[in-house]
Design an enzyme around this catalytic site. Structure first.
Site, PDB file in Angstrom:
ATOM      1  N   ASP A 238      15.413   4.288  24.064  1.00 16.46           N
ATOM      2  CA  ASP A 238      16.739   4.815  24.384  1.00 16.46           C
ATOM      3  C   ASP A 238      17.393   5.407  23.141  1.00 16.46           C
ATOM      4  O   ASP A 238      17.043   5.045  22.011  1.00 16.46           O
ATOM      5  CB  ASP A 238      17.651   3.696  24.916  1.00 16.46           C
TER       6      ASP A 238
HETATM    7  N1  URA Z   1      14.000  -1.335  26.878  1.00 19.77           N
HETATM    8  C1  URA Z   1      15.232  -0.801  26.855  1.00 19.77           C
HETATM    9  O1  URA Z   1      16.122  -1.214  27.585  1.00 19.77           O
HETATM   10  N2  URA Z   1      15.457   0.242  26.012  1.00 19.77           N
HETATM   11  C2  URA Z   1      14.520   0.725  25.174  1.00 19.77           C
HETATM   12  O2  URA Z   1      14.793   1.651  24.411  1.00 19.77           O
HETATM   13  C3  URA Z   1      13.247   0.149  25.187  1.00 19.77           C
HETATM   14  C4  URA Z   1      13.014  -0.890  26.050  1.00 19.77           C
END
Ligand code: URA
Length: 244
Positions: free
Chosen positions: A114
């Protein structure tokens, strides 16, 4: 391989641009300027890694690209980002411009983190490698360091290990490992990569992710000396740590 083809394969532009760079004297092979695009270059890589420079940028030939990036917050893992800059802008131009190999359109992130997640991101143009790292069937563990809003308790940890139901699948998803390192520091190991999986699993046990950092993929840990925003090639030893 012809020198112009070599430059093209490494991401220095179209075949025409690469030929032009050579003709104009911008390319040196093992230290010596070479102005003939059709010069044959031996790729006996086992004997000696092939080093060259283009407009002063030193580069080493890699048949396939395997790199790691310490992803900072505020970057999207997308070639067409929305609100944030792309992680690909953190890579040098030749890596961003590498031509397609098979079905893989140049260097791609191996799974996505993310925008606000930091830490170890692998990138490659090897389709089989990307698939192996991402496929839940191969069970490559990914370790996340999670800062939680509320203190962790044993019941949350047990539920994460036993499995929680997320909103897009009735089958429970279980963490490969869940450990409270400190009151607000959860270490979570996952072998699949569902959308926002860590955030949704933590929410499902009644807590909330305040910060998320990926510290490890398979046996490969994010090196302590790789600063946020920096990248490096994966060595043969790194790649061995990623094999099951
Ligand atoms: N899980 C999440 O919620 N975000 C990420 O970036 C990676 C795994």
């Amino acid at each position: 391989m012809r020198l112009s083809e070599l430059l093209y394969s490494q991401g220095f532009g179209t075949r025409r641009i690469c030929a032009g760079l050579i003709e104009k004297g911008h390319v040196a092979l093992n230290g010596a300027v070479c102005t003939e695009p059709s010069t044959e270059v031996a790729l006996d890589l086992a004997a000696r890694p092939l080093a060259f420079s283009v407009q002063g940028l030193s580069w080493q030939y890699h048949e396939r690209a395997y790199v790691m990036l310490n992803k900072p917050a505020g970057y999207e893992c997308s070639h067409r980002p929305g609100a944030w800059p792309s992680v690909y802008t953190l890579l040098p131009m030749p890596l961003r411009q590498r031509p397609a190999t098979g079905k893989v359109a140049g260097v791609q992130a191996v799974g996505r983190l993310d925008q606000d997640t930091t830490g170890l991101l692998l990138l490659s143009d090897d389709g089989a490698f990307i698939h192996r790292m991402n496929s839940p069937r191969h069970h490559v563990p990914k370790v996340y360091e999670v800062t939680t809003r509320h203190p962790l308790d044993e019941r949350q940890i047990e539920r994460l290990r036993a499995g929680v139901v997320l909103d897009d699948d009735p089958r429970p998803v279980a963490a490969g490992g869940a450990e409270a390192v400190e009151e607000h520091h959860l270490r979570l190991t996952l072998t699949e990569g569902k959308y926002h999986q860590v955030k949704r699993m933590v929410a499902a046990v009644g807590n909330r992710v305040e910060a998320l950092h990926r510290s490890r993929v398979g046996g490969l840990a994010l090196p302590a000396d790789l600063a946020a925003g920096q990248w490096r090639w994966l060595s043969a030893d790194d790649l061995a740590l990623l094999r099951p």
